[in-house]
Scaffold this motif. Structure first.
Motif, short mmCIF file in Angstrom:
data_model
loop_
_atom_site.label_atom_id
_atom_site.label_comp_id
_atom_site.label_asym_id
_atom_site.label_seq_id
_atom_site.Cartn_x
_atom_site.Cartn_y
_atom_site.Cartn_z
N THR A 190 9.27 -66.82 51.93
CA THR A 190 8.59 -67.94 51.28
C THR A 190 8.19 -67.50 49.87
OG1 THR A 190 6.44 -67.28 52.16
CG2 THR A 190 7.70 -68.90 53.43
N TYR A 191 8.18 -68.46 48.97
CA TYR A 191 7.82 -68.20 47.57
C TYR A 191 6.81 -69.25 47.11
CZ TYR A 191 12.55 -66.03 47.54
OH TYR A 191 13.69 -65.31 47.81
N GLY A 192 6.01 -68.86 46.12
CA GLY A 192 5.16 -69.82 45.44
C GLY A 192 5.84 -70.24 44.15
N GLY A 193 5.78 -71.55 43.84
CA GLY A 193 6.35 -72.07 42.61
C GLY A 193 5.29 -72.76 41.78
N MET A 194 5.24 -72.45 40.49
CA MET A 194 4.25 -73.02 39.58
C MET A 194 4.97 -73.75 38.45
SD MET A 194 2.99 -70.52 41.48
CE MET A 194 4.00 -69.18 40.89
N ALA A 195 4.79 -75.06 38.38
CA ALA A 195 5.50 -75.88 37.38
C ALA A 195 4.54 -76.35 36.31
CB ALA A 195 6.15 -77.07 38.06
N LEU A 196 4.82 -75.98 35.07
CA LEU A 196 4.11 -76.55 33.92
C LEU A 196 4.98 -77.67 33.40
CD1 LEU A 196 2.71 -73.37 32.12
CD2 LEU A 196 1.37 -75.26 33.05
N LEU A 197 4.84 -78.84 34.00
CA LEU A 197 5.79 -79.93 33.82
C LEU A 197 5.03 -81.24 33.65
CD1 LEU A 197 8.84 -80.97 34.18
CD2 LEU A 197 8.19 -81.32 36.58
N CYS A 198 5.38 -81.99 32.62
CA CYS A 198 4.86 -83.35 32.45
C CYS A 198 5.94 -84.31 32.93
CB CYS A 198 4.50 -83.63 31.00
SG CYS A 198 3.11 -82.66 30.39
N SER A 199 5.78 -84.79 34.14
CA SER A 199 6.78 -85.65 34.76
C SER A 199 6.06 -86.67 35.63
CB SER A 199 7.74 -84.80 35.59
OG SER A 199 8.75 -85.58 36.19
N ASN A 200 6.51 -87.90 35.59
CA ASN A 200 5.90 -88.97 36.39
C ASN A 200 6.98 -89.82 37.06
OD1 ASN A 200 3.59 -89.06 33.79
ND2 ASN A 200 2.94 -88.70 35.88
N LYS A 201 6.67 -90.31 38.21
CA LYS A 201 7.55 -91.26 38.89
C LYS A 201 7.27 -92.65 38.32
CE LYS A 201 8.46 -92.88 43.52
NZ LYS A 201 8.01 -92.74 44.91
N LYS A 202 8.24 -93.20 37.61
CA LYS A 202 8.06 -94.48 36.93
C LYS A 202 8.23 -95.66 37.89
CE LYS A 202 7.23 -93.31 32.65
NZ LYS A 202 5.96 -93.67 32.00
N GLY A 203 8.99 -95.45 38.93
CA GLY A 203 9.25 -96.52 39.90
C GLY A 203 10.26 -96.02 40.90
N PRO A 204 10.60 -96.83 41.90
CA PRO A 204 11.60 -96.40 42.88
C PRO A 204 12.91 -96.02 42.21
CG PRO A 204 10.52 -98.44 43.57
CD PRO A 204 10.09 -98.20 42.17
N GLY A 205 13.39 -94.81 42.51
CA GLY A 205 14.66 -94.36 41.95
C GLY A 205 14.60 -93.91 40.51
N HIS A 206 13.41 -93.77 39.93
CA HIS A 206 13.31 -93.39 38.51
C HIS A 206 12.15 -92.43 38.29
CE1 HIS A 206 12.51 -94.65 34.05
NE2 HIS A 206 13.09 -93.46 34.15
N VAL A 207 12.48 -91.24 37.78
CA VAL A 207 11.50 -90.23 37.39
C VAL A 207 11.67 -89.96 35.90
CG1 VAL A 207 10.93 -87.76 37.59
CG2 VAL A 207 11.26 -89.14 39.65
N ASP A 208 10.54 -89.83 35.18
CA ASP A 208 10.58 -89.58 33.75
C ASP A 208 9.92 -88.25 33.43
OD1 ASP A 208 11.02 -90.46 30.89
OD2 ASP A 208 8.83 -90.22 30.88
N HIS A 209 10.67 -87.37 32.74
CA HIS A 209 10.17 -86.07 32.29
C HIS A 209 9.91 -86.18 30.79
CE1 HIS A 209 11.52 -82.01 30.56
NE2 HIS A 209 10.26 -81.87 30.91
N SER A 210 8.64 -86.01 30.39
CA SER A 210 8.26 -86.26 29.00
C SER A 210 7.96 -85.01 28.19
CB SER A 210 7.03 -87.18 28.96
OG SER A 210 5.94 -86.60 29.67
N TYR A 211 7.69 -83.87 28.85
CA TYR A 211 7.27 -82.69 28.08
C TYR A 211 7.29 -81.46 28.98
CZ TYR A 211 4.25 -79.76 25.10
OH TYR A 211 3.73 -78.75 24.32
N ALA A 212 7.55 -80.30 28.34
CA ALA A 212 7.47 -78.98 28.99
C ALA A 212 8.41 -78.89 30.19
CB ALA A 212 6.02 -78.65 29.36
N GLY A 213 8.09 -78.02 31.15
CA GLY A 213 8.96 -77.87 32.31
C GLY A 213 9.07 -76.46 32.84
N LYS A 214 8.39 -75.50 32.22
CA LYS A 214 8.50 -74.09 32.65
C LYS A 214 8.20 -73.97 34.14
CE LYS A 214 6.46 -69.50 31.90
NZ LYS A 214 5.45 -68.73 31.13
N LEU A 215 9.07 -73.26 34.85
CA LEU A 215 8.90 -73.02 36.28
C LEU A 215 8.79 -71.52 36.51
CD1 LEU A 215 8.91 -74.01 39.24
CD2 LEU A 215 11.41 -73.79 39.19
N THR A 216 7.72 -71.12 37.18
CA THR A 216 7.51 -69.72 37.56
C THR A 216 7.56 -69.62 39.08
OG1 THR A 216 6.08 -69.37 35.63
CG2 THR A 216 5.95 -67.74 37.40
#
Length: 388
Positions: A190-216
């Motif tokens: 098992t691993y821990g994941g840390m996301a510095l991500l600006c992302s929102n679910k805009k509606g069914p079937g649609h996700v919007d990523h607006s800024y950053a995204g670093k994954l550790t």
């Protein structure tokens, strides 16, 4: 009726029948079942494309929301893996009919319905090489039921979740009590994941990523000490083909979790306590000063925790990381944090694992955190008043 008339009627009936069969076969449900290998397995039908897909490492995305869909789509576009999304409700029905759209500042991704592997039951996904859990910590109790059908001895589980969740995730997978020292038998790691991500679910079937995204990511637990190096390499290799964000492997999970807390505790915390967006926090003199105070207290707890777990002080967090978080927030704009959105939409808030456990750990380590404690007390009051 003449022979000619009978022939015409036969042709008309055959035409209607063929049209109906074509419509049935072309329906989203049937296409989805075929892509999921349900129909080929029932009738013993396979083709070379199916065999190639089956040979690819299988990655199950559990929690296909703003975070899970973004990183899952990034993995899908590499064409190196077979990505299977667990979805629910109208997000599932819309996605299998119209496809999954991820709009992103780093380049949009559209997974068309005839290529999207989406499931509303994890039992239908099958055993997986990787399981990426991107649930809110409020849903942590569903992990045993969701993961049991997916895990085999060689499976690896990455929990991209907020807060100090890792030991409880192992206990839930294994069916262990709260007071037991967590150990792993039902999967390889098992691993821990840390996301510095600006992302929102805009509606069914649609996700919007607006800024950053670093994954550790950091290793949390291995079923065998001998395999620790292999697990580290496997995690690094998993993300090598991807684009659109920075991936970092940190050998110290404690440091990685507290590094994410260095943003979550001040900015997620103040945003929900004050019901304001991130730009208001960084632009207001008083709230900016408050953010720095919470970050200073977070650093003190983090470094004592790192020390107590036997790591060198060369791995401590400090002024560099603090200023990086402030700079990240300065450029974020009017971002609505996840906890603030949960509060505004009257959804369960991630109070226990994101906020309360951080204060509890500080108390265990005898590190005073009066400012953080005050903000967390306010958030817990909001939770009680609104039954969230």
């Amino acid at each position: 009726m003449s022979t000619d008339t009978g022939n015409v009627m036969t042709i008309i009936l055959l035409t209607i029948l063929i049209s109906s069969i074509n419509s049935f076969v072309a329906s989203p449900l049937i296409k989805s079942l075929y892509r999921q290998h349900t129909i080929p397995l029932i009738f013993g039908l396979t083709n070379s494309d199916d065999e190639v897909a089956i040979d690819k490492p299988t990655i199950a995305i559990i929690g296909s929301g703003a975070v899970g869909c973004y990183y899952g789509a990034r993995l899908w576009e590499t064409n190196e893996y077979q990505i299977k999304f667990h979805m629910r409700g109208d997000h599932y029905t819309t996605s299998i009919e119209k496809g999954l759209m991820v709009t992103s500042v780093e380049g949009d991704i559209f997974i068309p319905p005839d290529e999207l592997l989406a499931y509303n039951r994890t039992e239908d996904i099958g055993k997986s090489d990787w399981v990426i859990v991107a649930l809110k910590s409020t849903g942590i109790g569903s992990i045993p039921e969701l993961l049991e059908p997916l895990l085999k001895e060689s499976s690896r589980v990455l929990a991209i979740m907020n807060g100090l969740v890792d030991e409880d995730i192992i206990r839930l997978i294994e069916g262990q009590g709260d007071d037991e020292e967590p150990f792993l038998t039902k999967c390889a790691a098992t691993y821990g994941g840390m996301a510095l991500l600006c992302s929102n679910k805009k509606g069914p079937g649609h996700v919007d990523h607006s800024y950053a995204g670093k994954l550790t990511a950091s290793l949390s637990k291995s079923s065998s000490i001998a395999d620790i190096g292999a697990h580290e390499r496997a995690m690094i290799d998993l993300w090598k083909p991807t684009r659109g964000f920075e991936f970092v492997y940190d050998p110290c999970l404690t440091r990685a979790r507290w590094s994410k807390n260095l943003w979550n505790l001040p900015f997620n915390g103040i945003s929900v306590a004050m019901n304001v967006t991130v730009d208001k926090i960084v632009q207001d003199e008083g709230l900016r000063r408050l953010s720095y105070k919470i970050m200073d207290e977070t650093l003190a707890v983090a470094n004592e925790d790192i020390n107590q777990r036997g790591f060198s002080d060369t791995g401590y967090l400090g002024e560099v990381e603090k200023e990086q978080m402030m700079a990240l927030s300065d450029a974020m704009g009017p971002y609505k944090t996840s906890t603030m959105l949960d509060f505004r939409n009257e959804r369960k808030m991630e109070v226990k694992y994101v906020f309360r456990k951080a204060v509890d750990r500080a108390n265990q380590l005898k590190v005073p955190v009066p400012t953080l404690d005050t903000v967390v007390t306010q958030i817990e009051a909001l939770q009680r008043f609104h039954d969230l």
